[in-house]
Design a protein around this motif. Structure first.
Motif, PDB file in Angstrom:
ATOM      1  N   LYS A 131      22.555  51.214  49.819  1.00 17.44           N
ATOM      2  CA  LYS A 131      22.972  51.785  48.530  1.00 17.44           C
ATOM      3  C   LYS A 131      24.303  51.251  47.984  1.00 17.44           C
ATOM      4  O   LYS A 131      24.844  51.808  47.022  1.00 17.44           O
ATOM      5  N   GLU A 132      24.835  50.158  48.556  1.00 19.86           N
ATOM      6  CA  GLU A 132      26.102  49.638  48.040  1.00 19.86           C
ATOM      7  C   GLU A 132      25.975  49.200  46.600  1.00 19.86           C
ATOM      8  O   GLU A 132      26.906  49.366  45.802  1.00 19.86           O
ATOM      9  N   GLU A 133      24.812  48.649  46.255  1.00 22.78           N
ATOM     10  CA  GLU A 133      24.637  48.102  44.908  1.00 22.78           C
ATOM     11  C   GLU A 133      24.678  49.176  43.821  1.00 22.78           C
ATOM     12  O   GLU A 133      24.823  48.855  42.645  1.00 22.78           O
ATOM     13  N   ILE A 134      24.541  50.437  44.190  1.00 24.03           N
ATOM     14  CA  ILE A 134      24.546  51.512  43.185  1.00 24.03           C
ATOM     15  C   ILE A 134      25.598  52.577  43.515  1.00 24.03           C
ATOM     16  O   ILE A 134      25.451  53.739  43.152  1.00 24.03           O
ATOM     17  N   GLY A 135      26.656  52.173  44.227  1.00 22.29           N
ATOM     18  CA  GLY A 135      27.761  53.098  44.447  1.00 22.29           C
ATOM     19  C   GLY A 135      27.808  53.732  45.815  1.00 22.29           C
ATOM     20  O   GLY A 135      28.581  54.670  46.034  1.00 22.29           O
ATOM     21  N   SER A 136      26.986  53.274  46.758  1.00 23.51           N
ATOM     22  CA  SER A 136      26.995  53.763  48.148  1.00 23.51           C
ATOM     23  C   SER A 136      26.650  55.237  48.269  1.00 23.51           C
ATOM     24  O   SER A 136      27.046  55.893  49.238  1.00 23.51           O
ATOM     25  N   MET A 137      25.894  55.759  47.311  1.00 18.71           N
ATOM     26  CA  MET A 137      25.531  57.172  47.334  1.00 18.71           C
ATOM     27  C   MET A 137      24.336  57.414  48.249  1.00 18.71           C
ATOM     28  O   MET A 137      23.743  56.490  48.800  1.00 18.71           O
ATOM     29  N   GLY A 138      23.961  58.710  48.394  1.00 16.32           N
ATOM     30  CA  GLY A 138      22.760  59.067  49.138  1.00 16.32           C
ATOM     31  C   GLY A 138      22.988  59.151  50.631  1.00 16.32           C
ATOM     32  O   GLY A 138      24.039  58.769  51.150  1.00 16.32           O
ATOM     33  N   VAL A 139      21.966  59.621  51.336  1.00 14.02           N
ATOM     34  CA  VAL A 139      22.103  59.897  52.765  1.00 14.02           C
ATOM     35  C   VAL A 139      22.155  58.631  53.609  1.00 14.02           C
ATOM     36  O   VAL A 139      22.482  58.691  54.795  1.00 14.02           O
ATOM     37  N   THR A 140      21.829  57.470  53.019  1.00 12.44           N
ATOM     38  CA  THR A 140      21.922  56.221  53.769  1.00 12.44           C
ATOM     39  C   THR A 140      23.049  55.324  53.268  1.00 12.44           C
ATOM     40  O   THR A 140      23.207  54.200  53.744  1.00 12.44           O
ATOM     41  N   GLY A 141      23.828  55.810  52.313  1.00 13.29           N
ATOM     42  CA  GLY A 141      24.983  55.068  51.819  1.00 13.29           C
ATOM     43  C   GLY A 141      26.246  55.439  52.585  1.00 13.29           C
ATOM     44  O   GLY A 141      26.280  56.422  53.339  1.00 13.29           O
ATOM     45  N   MET A 142      27.312  54.678  52.363  1.00 15.38           N
ATOM     46  CA  MET A 142      28.557  54.918  53.085  1.00 15.38           C
ATOM     47  C   MET A 142      29.255  56.200  52.665  1.00 15.38           C
ATOM     48  O   MET A 142      30.151  56.677  53.361  1.00 15.38           O
ATOM     49  N   GLN A 143      28.868  56.775  51.528  1.00 14.50           N
ATOM     50  CA  GLN A 143      29.474  58.045  51.139  1.00 14.50           C
ATOM     51  C   GLN A 143      28.792  59.234  51.812  1.00 14.50           C
ATOM     52  O   GLN A 143      29.197  60.381  51.608  1.00 14.50           O
ATOM     53  N   SER A 144      27.773  58.973  52.620  1.00 16.78           N
ATOM     54  CA  SER A 144      27.148  60.038  53.394  1.00 16.78           C
ATOM     55  C   SER A 144      27.988  60.327  54.635  1.00 16.78           C
ATOM     56  O   SER A 144      28.994  59.657  54.902  1.00 16.78           O
ATOM     57  N   ALA A 145      27.536  61.293  55.419  1.00 18.29           N
ATOM     58  CA  ALA A 145      28.244  61.665  56.646  1.00 18.29           C
ATOM     59  C   ALA A 145      27.720  60.915  57.870  1.00 18.29           C
ATOM     60  O   ALA A 145      28.123  61.220  58.992  1.00 18.29           O
ATOM     61  N   ALA A 146      26.841  59.929  57.667  1.00 14.68           N
ATOM     62  CA  ALA A 146      26.183  59.280  58.803  1.00 14.68           C
ATOM     63  C   ALA A 146      27.178  58.610  59.745  1.00 14.68           C
ATOM     64  O   ALA A 146      27.117  58.783  60.968  1.00 14.68           O
ATOM     65  N   PHE A 147      28.114  57.835  59.195  1.00 13.64           N
ATOM     66  CA  PHE A 147      29.068  57.135  60.044  1.00 13.64           C
ATOM     67  C   PHE A 147      29.994  58.121  60.755  1.00 13.64           C
ATOM     68  O   PHE A 147      30.241  58.012  61.968  1.00 13.64           O
ATOM     69  N   ASP A 148      30.512  59.100  60.022  1.00 11.37           N
ATOM     70  CA  ASP A 148      31.400  60.099  60.629  1.00 11.37           C
ATOM     71  C   ASP A 148      30.691  60.863  61.743  1.00 11.37           C
ATOM     72  O   ASP A 148      31.285  61.153  62.791  1.00 11.37           O
ATOM     73  N   THR A 149      29.421  61.193  61.507  1.00  8.53           N
ATOM     74  CA  THR A 149      28.659  61.924  62.527  1.00  8.53           C
ATOM     75  C   THR A 149      28.483  61.080  63.784  1.00  8.53           C
ATOM     76  O   THR A 149      28.647  61.569  64.913  1.00  8.53           O
ATOM     77  N   PHE A 150      28.165  59.816  63.605  1.00  6.52           N
ATOM     78  CA  PHE A 150      28.000  58.918  64.748  1.00  6.52           C
ATOM     79  C   PHE A 150      29.309  58.806  65.532  1.00  6.52           C
ATOM     80  O   PHE A 150      29.322  58.912  66.768  1.00  6.52           O
TER      81      PHE A 150
END
Length: 378
Positions: A272-291
């Motif tokens: 999702k970088e091309e559209i602002g990194s939104m959504g549950v698979t973009g960098m603005q999600s909590a996925a990286f922090d959770t990992f």
């Protein structure tokens, strides 16, 4: 000569990755295959991890985080390389299939920043997944095999395009015109929408899907051509999706080539970088922090302390100087072909608005790493 040969050999594998990974889903699948060949296993937050262990988290099949556990504790921080695996493309709308004047089309919506005129009169392929209402997922990939058909967005003949050619470049081809031509043969015995019905019959025969299944599909249109050597000297690569797989692939293989890091090494392949990194698979999600929180809990480390001591390179593309369009570059501060990795200190526009501006200390640190390792950079 040895270094050039090593680079060429590396690029052959990179070109195969480009061919295998034209969408973010395909990039995750290809990366997981490579990772598992190199000893990575799915991350189990309840398992004790030791130095040298290799784990990954597959986030919904569209982004991926991998880590090789280092010798130092997580309280000393981790080394992170982050890149994205989505690229500009055309997406199908939820109700895409229609017939007009006995031609069948798929209605699209462009994803990311594209020059719309570049998507006409060129071979295109269809990639993605269709999820039926019973949860069954059907993978679709049409146009990549030499025996497959391809698709296209039509354009006007030159002698019919006088008015079109007088438009601004952004309007030469409008977003509403990016309709994918997919068929012209009628289904025998049908009168109304016979071409559309023939397409549906073919899709049902091959994939077992119906028109309603488009509602829960993620289908993407990308160029059908494969990565090729560019130039008589084969010094360049021409391919779709360099942005940002040219960074994602090295960030992935760097983990493979460093099985015993001092600091835990983390690679993030984001969507999702091309559209602002939104959504549950973009960098603005909590996925990286959770990992990272799960990793820290396994070692009894505080996430905040770990992140405060960590270092991250955000890896994306920059524009190399093109003498054909030299007036849009500032030559003293542009990147050039054959001069190595480009370090971009800041982004942004109009007085650095919206910038990510690396500190002098950060740039100095990276310069030192590269110079000590003999890395060619600019």
């Amino acid at each position: 000569a040895a270094a050039v040969k090593a680079a060429d050999d590396y690029c052959k594998a990179y070109m195969q990755f480009l061919n295998d990974a034209k969408t973010e889903r395909e990039a995750v699948c290809a990366a997981v295959r490579l990772a598992e060949k190199n000893g990575f296993v799915p991350f189990d937050p309840s398992a004790a991890l030791k130095a040298g262990d290799k784990v990954y988290v597959n986030n919904r099949g569209k982004s991926l985080i991998l880590a090789t556990i280092g010798k130092k504790p997580l309280t000393d921080g981790v080394s992170i390389a982050a890149a994205h695996i989505d690229s500009p493309r055309l997406d199908l709308k939820p109700n895409p299939l229609y017939e007009d004047s006995e031609l069948a089309y798929l209605d699209t919506h462009y994803y990311g920043g594209i020059k719309k005129y570049q998507w006409t009169a060129t071979p295109l392929s269809l990639h993605g997944v269709v999820v039926k209402k019973d949860g069954t997922a059907v993978n679709v990939r049409i146009g990549e095999d030499d025996k497959d058909p391809v698709f296209c967005v039509t354009d006007l003949l030159p002698h019919l395009g006088k008015e079109q050619m007088e438009r601004k470049a952004t309007e030469v081809v409008k977003g509403e015109d990016l309709n994918l031509l997919i068929g012209s043969r009628a289904l025998a015995g049908e009168e109304d929408n016979a071409v559309k019905l023939n397409i549906l019959a073919l899709l049902n025969e091959k994939y077992g899907i119906t028109e309603a299944d488009f509602l829960s599909a993620e289908l993407e249109i990308v160029p059908a051509f494969k990565a090729r050597d560019l130039g008589l000297d084969r010094s360049m690569i021409g391919a779709y999706g360099h942005d940002d797989r040219v960074c994602a692939y090295p960030a992935l293989t760097a983990l493979f080539e460093n099985p015993h890091p001092a600091y835990t090494a983390v690679t993030v392949l984001a969507d999702k970088e091309e559209i602002g990194s939104m959504g549950v698979t973009g960098m603005q999600s909590a996925a990286f922090d959770t990992f990272m929180e799960d990793l820290c809990e396994a070692q009894g480390a505080a996430l905040r302390v770990c992140l405060e001591n960590s270092f991250c390179l955000s890896a994306d593309v920059t524009a190399a100087y093109d003498p054909n369009f030299g007036d849009v570059y500032e030559k003293k501060n542009a990147a050039y072909l054959n001069y190595g990795i480009g370090l971009c200190k800041y982004t942004g526009a109009r007085g650095k608005s919206g910038a990510s501006d690396a500190s002098a200390e950060t740039v100095g640190y990276v310069r030192g790493i590269f110079d000590r390792a003999g890395v060619i950079w600019q």
